[in-house]
Design a protein around this motif. Structure first.
Motif, PDB file in Angstrom:
ATOM      1  N   PHE A   1       0.857  -1.184  -0.137  1.00 63.00           N
ATOM      2  CA  PHE A   1      -0.168  -0.012   0.047  1.00 63.00           C
ATOM      3  C   PHE A   1       0.921   1.357   0.178  1.00 63.00           C
ATOM      4  O   PHE A   1       2.074   1.240   0.569  1.00 63.00           O
ATOM      5  N   ALA A   2       0.140   2.375  -0.473  1.00 62.94           N
ATOM      6  CA  ALA A   2       0.557   3.771  -0.372  1.00 62.94           C
ATOM      7  C   ALA A   2      -0.144   4.702   0.395  1.00 62.94           C
ATOM      8  O   ALA A   2      -1.363   4.399   0.301  1.00 62.94           O
ATOM      9  N   LYS A   3       0.258   5.377   1.126  1.00 62.74           N
ATOM     10  CA  LYS A   3      -0.358   6.350   1.916  1.00 62.74           C
ATOM     11  C   LYS A   3      -0.347   7.722   1.221  1.00 62.74           C
ATOM     12  O   LYS A   3       0.600   8.163   0.465  1.00 62.74           O
ATOM     13  N   LEU A   4      -1.135   8.621   1.190  1.00 58.33           N
ATOM     14  CA  LEU A   4      -1.395   9.998   0.792  1.00 58.33           C
ATOM     15  C   LEU A   4      -0.262  10.934   1.720  1.00 58.33           C
ATOM     16  O   LEU A   4      -0.599  10.792   2.750  1.00 58.33           O
ATOM     17  N   ALA A   5       0.715  11.461   1.198  1.00 63.56           N
ATOM     18  CA  ALA A   5       1.575  12.485   1.546  1.00 63.56           C
ATOM     19  C   ALA A   5       0.333  13.391   2.338  1.00 63.56           C
ATOM     20  O   ALA A   5      -0.613  13.673   1.773  1.00 63.56           O
ATOM     21  N   ARG A   6       0.800  14.227   3.383  1.00 64.05           N
ATOM     22  CA  ARG A   6       0.081  15.136   3.994  1.00 64.05           C
ATOM     23  C   ARG A   6      -0.523  16.177   2.897  1.00 64.05           C
ATOM     24  O   ARG A   6      -1.582  16.558   2.792  1.00 64.05           O
ATOM     25  N   SER A   7       0.381  16.717   2.037  1.00 61.24           N
ATOM     26  CA  SER A   7       0.067  17.643   1.237  1.00 61.24           C
ATOM     27  C   SER A   7      -0.820  17.237   0.111  1.00 61.24           C
ATOM     28  O   SER A   7      -1.599  17.999  -0.193  1.00 61.24           O
ATOM     29  N   VAL A   8      -0.484  16.033  -0.124  1.00 63.60           N
ATOM     30  CA  VAL A   8      -1.694  15.324  -1.221  1.00 63.60           C
ATOM     31  C   VAL A   8      -2.976  15.324  -0.672  1.00 63.60           C
ATOM     32  O   VAL A   8      -4.006  15.600  -1.431  1.00 63.60           O
ATOM     33  N   PHE A   9      -3.099  14.668   0.386  1.00 64.26           N
ATOM     34  CA  PHE A   9      -4.292  14.492   1.130  1.00 64.26           C
ATOM     35  C   PHE A   9      -5.097  16.003   1.175  1.00 64.26           C
ATOM     36  O   PHE A   9      -6.144  16.033   0.871  1.00 64.26           O
ATOM     37  N   TYR A  10      -4.221  16.884   1.876  1.00 68.59           N
ATOM     38  CA  TYR A  10      -5.058  18.192   2.107  1.00 68.59           C
ATOM     39  C   TYR A  10      -5.487  18.870   0.548  1.00 68.59           C
ATOM     40  O   TYR A  10      -6.381  19.360   0.444  1.00 68.59           O
ATOM     41  N   ASN A  11      -4.572  18.686  -0.527  1.00 70.36           N
ATOM     42  CA  ASN A  11      -4.925  19.237  -1.705  1.00 70.36           C
ATOM     43  C   ASN A  11      -6.158  18.661  -2.120  1.00 70.36           C
ATOM     44  O   ASN A  11      -6.989  19.183  -2.782  1.00 70.36           O
ATOM     45  N   ILE A  12      -6.177  17.314  -2.146  1.00 71.45           N
ATOM     46  CA  ILE A  12      -7.367  16.506  -2.553  1.00 71.45           C
ATOM     47  C   ILE A  12      -8.538  16.834  -1.761  1.00 71.45           C
ATOM     48  O   ILE A  12      -9.594  17.281  -2.328  1.00 71.45           O
ATOM     49  N   ILE A  13      -8.561  17.087  -0.642  1.00 66.36           N
ATOM     50  CA  ILE A  13      -9.595  17.536   0.013  1.00 66.36           C
ATOM     51  C   ILE A  13     -10.234  18.897  -0.391  1.00 66.36           C
ATOM     52  O   ILE A  13     -11.184  19.273  -0.372  1.00 66.36           O
ATOM     53  N   GLU A  14      -9.061  19.979  -0.403  1.00 69.99           N
ATOM     54  CA  GLU A  14      -9.256  21.416  -0.934  1.00 69.99           C
ATOM     55  C   GLU A  14      -9.847  21.185  -2.458  1.00 69.99           C
ATOM     56  O   GLU A  14     -11.029  22.029  -2.747  1.00 69.99           O
ATOM     57  N   GLU A  15      -9.488  20.409  -3.297  1.00 73.47           N
ATOM     58  CA  GLU A  15      -9.955  20.415  -4.584  1.00 73.47           C
ATOM     59  C   GLU A  15     -11.444  19.615  -4.877  1.00 73.47           C
ATOM     60  O   GLU A  15     -12.285  20.025  -5.594  1.00 73.47           O
ATOM     61  N   PHE A  16     -11.668  18.511  -4.016  1.00 73.49           N
ATOM     62  CA  PHE A  16     -12.817  17.543  -4.426  1.00 73.49           C
ATOM     63  C   PHE A  16     -13.642  17.496  -2.972  1.00 73.49           C
ATOM     64  O   PHE A  16     -14.682  16.806  -3.032  1.00 73.49           O
ATOM     65  N   GLY A  17     -13.355  17.914  -1.869  1.00 80.00           N
ATOM     66  CA  GLY A  17     -14.155  17.771  -0.798  1.00 80.00           C
ATOM     67  C   GLY A  17     -13.799  16.594   0.081  1.00 80.00           C
ATOM     68  O   GLY A  17     -12.593  15.733   0.089  1.00 80.00           O
ATOM     69  N   GLU A  18     -14.848  15.818   0.592  1.00 79.63           N
ATOM     70  CA  GLU A  18     -14.856  14.643   1.242  1.00 79.63           C
ATOM     71  C   GLU A  18     -14.612  13.303   0.687  1.00 79.63           C
ATOM     72  O   GLU A  18     -14.440  12.472   0.997  1.00 79.63           O
TER      73      GLU A  18
END
Length: 141
Positions: free
Chosen positions: A112-129
């Motif tokens: 597995f891969a986990k989302l890097a913190r920056s990627v996680f926050y950018n995805i939430i900002e761009e797409f929401g939940e």
């Protein structure tokens, strides 16, 4: 193998996806990539190994062996790039799970891969939940 015969893990992958051998960082990125692409395995008990046809070495993985360091939504399909420069396409068959509120996805064969913190926050900002990839909804937390 008895406890007294167990080998010490000479290889380690830290929480940021950095590789170490005998306590020192593996500085040759191409070598770490070769290990991750061809030799890294996980067994049914959740133990990680560097395995070749001739040798098998334990690997201490602190969290997940890969980290998603970038992403791109293209034609309705999410593409992630890992710390090992591997592009993973999130399809409707992909395994996506939340662990302590952080998304992880299967790269291959139980790894597995986990989302890097920056990627996680950018995805939430761009797409929401949640977002949709390849026609399937994926929850971000």
């Amino acid at each position: 193998m008895t406890d007294s015969q167990e080998q010490k893990a000479d290889f380690r992958i830290d929480t940021q996806g950095n590789w170490y051998h005998d306590g020192s960082p593996i500085k040759r990125e191409a070598l770490a990539k070769l290990f991750s692409d061809r030799a890294l395995k996980i067994d049914e008990d959740g133990n990680y190994w560097l395995q070749t046809p001739f040798e098998k070495y334990p690997v201490d993985v602190e969290d997940a062996p890969f980290v998603a360091v970038d992403y791109e939504m293209k034609d309705g399909v999410m593409h992630f790039c890992t710390n090992m420069h591997e592009e993973i396409t999130l399809t409707s068959d992909s395994i996506w799970e939340l662990r302590s509120g952080i998304p992880y996805f299967e790269v291959r064969d139980g790894l597995f891969a986990k989302l890097a913190r920056s990627v996680f926050y950018n995805i939430i900002e761009e797409f929401g939940e949640s977002f949709e990839s390849d026609g399937k909804a994926f929850n971000n937390g």
